[in-house]
Every structure is written in structure tokens, then in C-alpha cells.
Design a protein around this motif. Sequence first.
Motif, PDB file in Angstrom:
ATOM      1  N   ARG A   1       0.823  -1.215   0.000  1.00  0.00           N
ATOM      2  CA  ARG A   1       0.000   0.000   0.000  1.00  0.00           C
ATOM      3  C   ARG A   1       0.860   1.270   0.000  1.00  0.00           C
TER       4      ARG A   1
ATOM      5  N   LEU B   1       1.995   1.602  -3.515  1.00  0.00           N
ATOM      6  CA  LEU B   1       0.873   2.078  -4.323  1.00  0.00           C
ATOM      7  C   LEU B   1       0.634   3.568  -4.114  1.00  0.00           C
ATOM      8  N   GLN B   2       0.682   4.008  -2.872  1.00  0.00           N
ATOM      9  CA  GLN B   2       0.464   5.427  -2.580  1.00  0.00           C
ATOM     10  C   GLN B   2       1.520   6.307  -3.231  1.00  0.00           C
TER      11      GLN B   2
ATOM     12  N   LYS C   1       1.093   6.395  -7.046  1.00  0.00           N
ATOM     13  CA  LYS C   1      -0.027   7.254  -7.459  1.00  0.00           C
ATOM     14  C   LYS C   1       0.340   8.736  -7.354  1.00  0.00           C
TER      15      LYS C   1
ATOM     16  N   ILE D   1      -0.274  -0.006 -11.914  1.00  0.00           N
ATOM     17  CA  ILE D   1      -0.704   0.593 -10.642  1.00  0.00           C
ATOM     18  C   ILE D   1      -2.126   0.145 -10.297  1.00  0.00           C
ATOM     19  N   ASP D   2      -3.010   0.145 -11.283  1.00  0.00           N
ATOM     20  CA  ASP D   2      -4.381  -0.339 -11.045  1.00  0.00           C
ATOM     21  C   ASP D   2      -4.390  -1.828 -10.693  1.00  0.00           C
ATOM     22  N   LYS D   3      -3.516  -2.574 -11.336  1.00  0.00           N
ATOM     23  CA  LYS D   3      -3.420  -4.012 -11.064  1.00  0.00           C
ATOM     24  C   LYS D   3      -2.960  -4.266  -9.632  1.00  0.00           C
TER      25      LYS D   3
ATOM     26  N   ALA E   1      -3.439  -2.313  -7.065  1.00  0.00           N
ATOM     27  CA  ALA E   1      -4.559  -1.976  -6.179  1.00  0.00           C
ATOM     28  C   ALA E   1      -5.546  -3.132  -6.081  1.00  0.00           C
ATOM     29  N   ASP E   2      -5.851  -3.760  -7.217  1.00  0.00           N
ATOM     30  CA  ASP E   2      -6.769  -4.916  -7.219  1.00  0.00           C
ATOM     31  C   ASP E   2      -6.171  -6.098  -6.465  1.00  0.00           C
TER      32      ASP E   2
ATOM     33  N   LEU F   1      -3.961  -6.064  -4.006  1.00  0.00           N
ATOM     34  CA  LEU F   1      -3.948  -5.801  -2.564  1.00  0.00           C
ATOM     35  C   LEU F   1      -5.332  -6.029  -1.956  1.00  0.00           C
ATOM     36  N   GLN F   2      -6.355  -5.593  -2.665  1.00  0.00           N
ATOM     37  CA  GLN F   2      -7.721  -5.798  -2.173  1.00  0.00           C
ATOM     38  C   GLN F   2      -8.081  -7.285  -2.155  1.00  0.00           C
TER      39      GLN F   2
END
Length: 359
Positions: free
Chosen positions: A131, A134-135, A138, A159-161, A163-164, A166-167
Motif C-alpha cells: 500500500r 501504491l500510494q 499514485k 498501478i491499477d493491477k 490496487a486490485d 492488494l484488495q
Amino acid sequence: NLNYFTCNKLTKHMLGSYIFKKTVLTMGSTLIIRGRKLQMDTTVIEANIHHPTDASLLADCQKTITRTVKKIKEQGFSLRTKLQDRKRSIKKNILRITKVLNKRSDQKHEQVRGITETIARKVEDTIVEGRKVLQNAKQKLWRLKREGQTVKQHSEKLIDKLADQLQLAQTIIDQSRKASAKEKIKDRIVSVFDKDARPIRRGKAKANTEFGHKVLIQEVENKIISNYDVYQGNPSDDTLLEKAVDRHEQTLGKTPKEVATDRGFSSKDNEQKLKDKGVKRISLPFKGKKSAARKIHEKQPWFKRLQRWRAGGEATISVLKRKYGLGRSLVRGTPGTKCWVGNAIFAYNLTRLARLSMK
């Protein structure tokens, strides 16, 4: 080399009313499909994944997050943000699980839960570091866009990948802890790489539980498949019957006179709905204890004849699995699986029509 949209369009065109009414219904002077008889059955098309366990899913999360972060750093983002590669330590813990399960101990399952929780905590540490990556990525992406500099589309996708991923990793951690607490899990994820695959309990001798998508196959005269559908999860068969008959009416422009299914589709409501639609002969064996009148009804010659015809659908599914790739989908996700199933049925119908034309 056809893409998904082209294949899907071809499949729908083959199964559409134009092709059936203009080509399939008549072949020379022979009537191939009358649309009077309909039988259906469900099967499972397996996803192209390894057998899922909580520990292996957590290991996959660690692997994918680490791999994506490495690619993001190669693009010049979050270069000073560290993410520790815990792959080796997680692998050692998975090997520990294998050794524990080989022991003849009553407490081995408790030990496995403890090792799985250790792996989950390591993945949680990876999520925290991910995270931060990612931060920072971004923030740099926002600065570059504000300054008017060009940013590669590949970098934004990575970057979008992340985020997905991590979720998804957090969802799998929560899922593993619910499994350890023996709580019921709705829409259980069985793969990091194919998030739409679901566990489907079928009670078969070969495999009690299969992992993939449920497929409904609708068959008419001369073993031609008129319609199909692919479902995410394992909806009950008795909820699929009415919509299947509606699709038959849309495709062939008429209501079937005879419908045959196995007992999984049967219910009093379904039988009444088919009668209201104008189906004259409905061969739905009832579940559970039957009344004397029901036993007499199911012993009628036409009922038995339709059940014998329905049993032939098992052979059609077997052929689809053995020769046309319906056993396992090599495409990920529900849309891709629908395309895979459609192309298999497309090829099967063409072969079947070619054989009928030679008679």
C-alpha cells in the motif's frame, strides 16, 4: 486468432434464430429440427487452476504482489519504497504443512491452522508495504500528469493491477480466517488468477467438488444443441428451467411440446409453469417420496420414453468434454469461459450437421 468479441458474435450467430430457421431446420428435403422436443442438463467446466488451499492462495497473493511491485519499480515508480520478498519463508511454512499432515496425530489440523495464520500475517505485512508502494506510485503519477509529461499506459495499468491485488489479498486473508473458525463463506474465491471461478459441489465419484463454472446445455432433436448458458457459482437447477424454455422459444419461435430433465430441475412450481406455457408432456421426475398417483404418472410409456431420450444428453456432454474442450477452460474469467463454451458448442454443432448431411 479471433478475438473474444468476434468469437462471441460467431457463436451467437450460429445459435441465433436466423441460422436455425434458414439452415438447420431443413437440410435438403429432410427436416432436422422441429423444435418440439427439449431436454437439458448441467455440467461443470473446470477453471485452469491448481487445487486451492488457504495456504496456497495466500502464497499466490504474496507472489503476485511482489511481482507487480517489481514491474512498477522497473517503470521508475516508488524506487525508494521497500517491499520485502517473503516468498522463501512462506514456501518453508507450506512445506511444514505437508510434513504435519503426514503425521498420525489428532492435533495436526490445529497445527495446520496455526501455520496458515503465520502465512496470513506475513501476507498482511506484504499488503502494508504494498500500500505504501501504491500510494507513492499514485503520487508520482499525479505529479507527472500535472507537469504535462507523457505517462506510459502500461504504468497506469500496473498501478491499477496492484490496487486490485492488494484488495484481493485482504479478502483471501479474511476468507482463510473464517475457514479456520469454521464459518460459512459466501462466494468463496478459489484462485488469485481466475477470480470468477467458484467451488461447485456435485457429489461425483471422481471429484466431490469441482472448481470452475456451471454450464447449462439445451438439446433438441438429432442431438443438436440449441442453447447454452454459463453461470458463476452453483445456482440450483430448479431455478434455471423456466428461463431455459423461454430461450428455446426465442431461438426457434415455438414452445416445445415435450420437455425432459433429471430430478434436479423438478418442482411443482416448475411443472405448473411449463403447463401454463403450453408444454403438453413434461417429464420431470419428482424428488423425495412420491404419492401413489405420482408413481403411476411417472410409469407412463411417454414419460419413460422421454427419460430414455434425456439420458442420451449425458453422452453429448461426455463428447463435448472429451473432444471439444468443455472439460477445462483455458480462458480466465466468466466472459472468457462463455466464449470458450460457445466455441466448443459451435464446433460440435457443425460436426453434427455435417454427419447428418451425409445420411
